[in-house]
Design a protein around this motif. Structure first.
Motif, PDB file in Angstrom:
ATOM      1  N   THR A   4       0.834  -1.199   0.000  1.00 30.19           N
ATOM      2  CA  THR A   4       0.000   0.000   0.000  1.00 30.19           C
ATOM      3  C   THR A   4       0.871   1.252   0.000  1.00 30.19           C
ATOM      4  O   THR A   4       2.011   1.232   0.464  1.00 30.19           O
ATOM      5  N   ASN A   5       0.326   2.326  -0.529  1.00 32.59           N
ATOM      6  CA  ASN A   5       1.003   3.624  -0.511  1.00 32.59           C
ATOM      7  C   ASN A   5       0.364   4.515   0.542  1.00 32.59           C
ATOM      8  O   ASN A   5      -0.860   4.590   0.636  1.00 32.59           O
ATOM      9  N   LYS A   6       1.205   5.162   1.329  1.00 31.58           N
ATOM     10  CA  LYS A   6       0.738   6.110   2.333  1.00 31.58           C
ATOM     11  C   LYS A   6       1.398   7.452   2.045  1.00 31.58           C
ATOM     12  O   LYS A   6       2.599   7.517   1.763  1.00 31.58           O
ATOM     13  N   GLU A   7       0.630   8.523   2.116  1.00 30.23           N
ATOM     14  CA  GLU A   7       1.192   9.848   1.826  1.00 30.23           C
ATOM     15  C   GLU A   7       0.977  10.795   2.993  1.00 30.23           C
ATOM     16  O   GLU A   7      -0.106  10.824   3.582  1.00 30.23           O
ATOM     17  N   TYR A   8       2.030  11.542   3.311  1.00 32.13           N
ATOM     18  CA  TYR A   8       1.933  12.583   4.325  1.00 32.13           C
ATOM     19  C   TYR A   8       2.411  13.900   3.721  1.00 32.13           C
ATOM     20  O   TYR A   8       3.450  13.945   3.055  1.00 32.13           O
ATOM     21  N   LYS A   9       1.657  14.960   3.964  1.00 31.26           N
ATOM     22  CA  LYS A   9       2.054  16.302   3.546  1.00 31.26           C
ATOM     23  C   LYS A   9       2.408  17.104   4.784  1.00 31.26           C
ATOM     24  O   LYS A   9       1.606  17.201   5.720  1.00 31.26           O
ATOM     25  N   ILE A  10       3.616  17.661   4.794  1.00 36.26           N
ATOM     26  CA  ILE A  10       4.118  18.350   5.975  1.00 36.26           C
ATOM     27  C   ILE A  10       4.584  19.757   5.597  1.00 36.26           C
ATOM     28  O   ILE A  10       5.369  19.928   4.653  1.00 36.26           O
TER      29      ILE A  10
END
Length: 270
Positions: A4-10
């Motif tokens: 699975t792909n997980k994305e975080y925007k910081i």
């Protein structure tokens, strides 16, 4: 195993894209088909950097290491790849109290172009100071991730506030402590090790950042997964791309879990 792909925007003071993978647990060429799927997915994400905070191998002495070297070379052809070490880099047979350290393998890895294997070292690339923390085998297998031992181990790390500081630390145990955060004074910490607290994906929205069990056998551990922010430091803990290694007694349950690739987008605040 699914991936699975997980994305975080910081919000950050720099703009860049980092792919985080952890806990590869390579042990033989049988892994390569799965790892090539990882390679393809990372290629499509077009990261500026790839970070791997430990447990790149499953045991100190691995079979068919040339296949792993070839795979790491392909990975580093995508972009600059920064690696730190974990507890399985020492592992031979915990039940027999046997440990080792494969210096020859790590020297081969260090020679790969675009690979930066940081063993309590740092490297400045562009406007980022990458720091790789190695916690010794006693920390994992004798002191069982004791806070005092961890606090001592971070004394020699080279933080440079002129740059954006990213720490690769295999285990998140102790890094969420506010005193540790104050002492480290880094912008971003990347971890693995806890395998998401062994929480299947279907329960993650309920469990959130906590888990069912941790590698040091603690039940219902806190802060073992996801994106946390403590003071001015972001901490990202991934469940890893290999949730159960072949040395784990529950290896047959691996199909209930999915590997994870984390895409971290650091964006300057407007």
């Amino acid at each position: 195993m699914l991936i699975t792909n997980k994305e975080y925007k910081i919000n950050s003071r720099i703009n860049t894209n980092i792919v985080l993978i952890s806990d590869i647990h390579y042990y033989s060429k049988k892994d390569i088909k799965y790892l090539n799927k990882i390679l393809d997915k990372i290629t499509r994400l077009k990261p500026n950097y790839i970070c791997i905070p430990g447990d790149i191998i499953d045991e100190c002495n691995i079979e068919d290491e040339k296949y792993f070297i070839e795979w790491l070379t392909k990975l580093s052809n995508i972009t600059k790849t920064i690696i730190s070490l974990g507890n399985h880099e020492y592992y031979i047979d915990k039940r027999k109290n046997l440990y080792g350290f494969n210096k020859e393998l790590f020297q081969k890895i260090k020679k790969i172009n675009n690979i930066y294997l940081l063993d309590n070292e740092n490297v400045i690339i562009d406007d980022i100071n990458f720091i790789g923390l190695t916690l010794n085998k006693d920390y994992y297998y004798k002191h069982y991730e004791d806070y005092d031992n961890f606090f001592k181990s971070i004394n020699s790390l080279k933080i440079n506030t002129n740059y954006y500081n990213i720490l690769l630390c295999h285990s998140p145990v102790n890094v969420t402590n506010e005193k540790v955060i104050e002492k480290l004074n880094v912008d971003l910490i990347l971890c693995g090790h806890t395998h998401g607290g062994m929480v299947p994906k279907i329960f993650r929205k309920i469990i959130k950042n906590d888990g069912f069990i941790s590698p040091n056998k603690k039940l219902f551990p806190k802060k073992v997964y996801g994106n946390l922010k403590i003071k001015n430091t972001n901490i990202i803990i991934t469940s890893g791309i290999t949730v159960l290694s072949h040395t784990n007694r529950f290896y047959m349950l691996r199909h209930f879990f999915s590997g994870e690739i984390v895409n971290i987008k650091l964006t300057k605040s407007k």
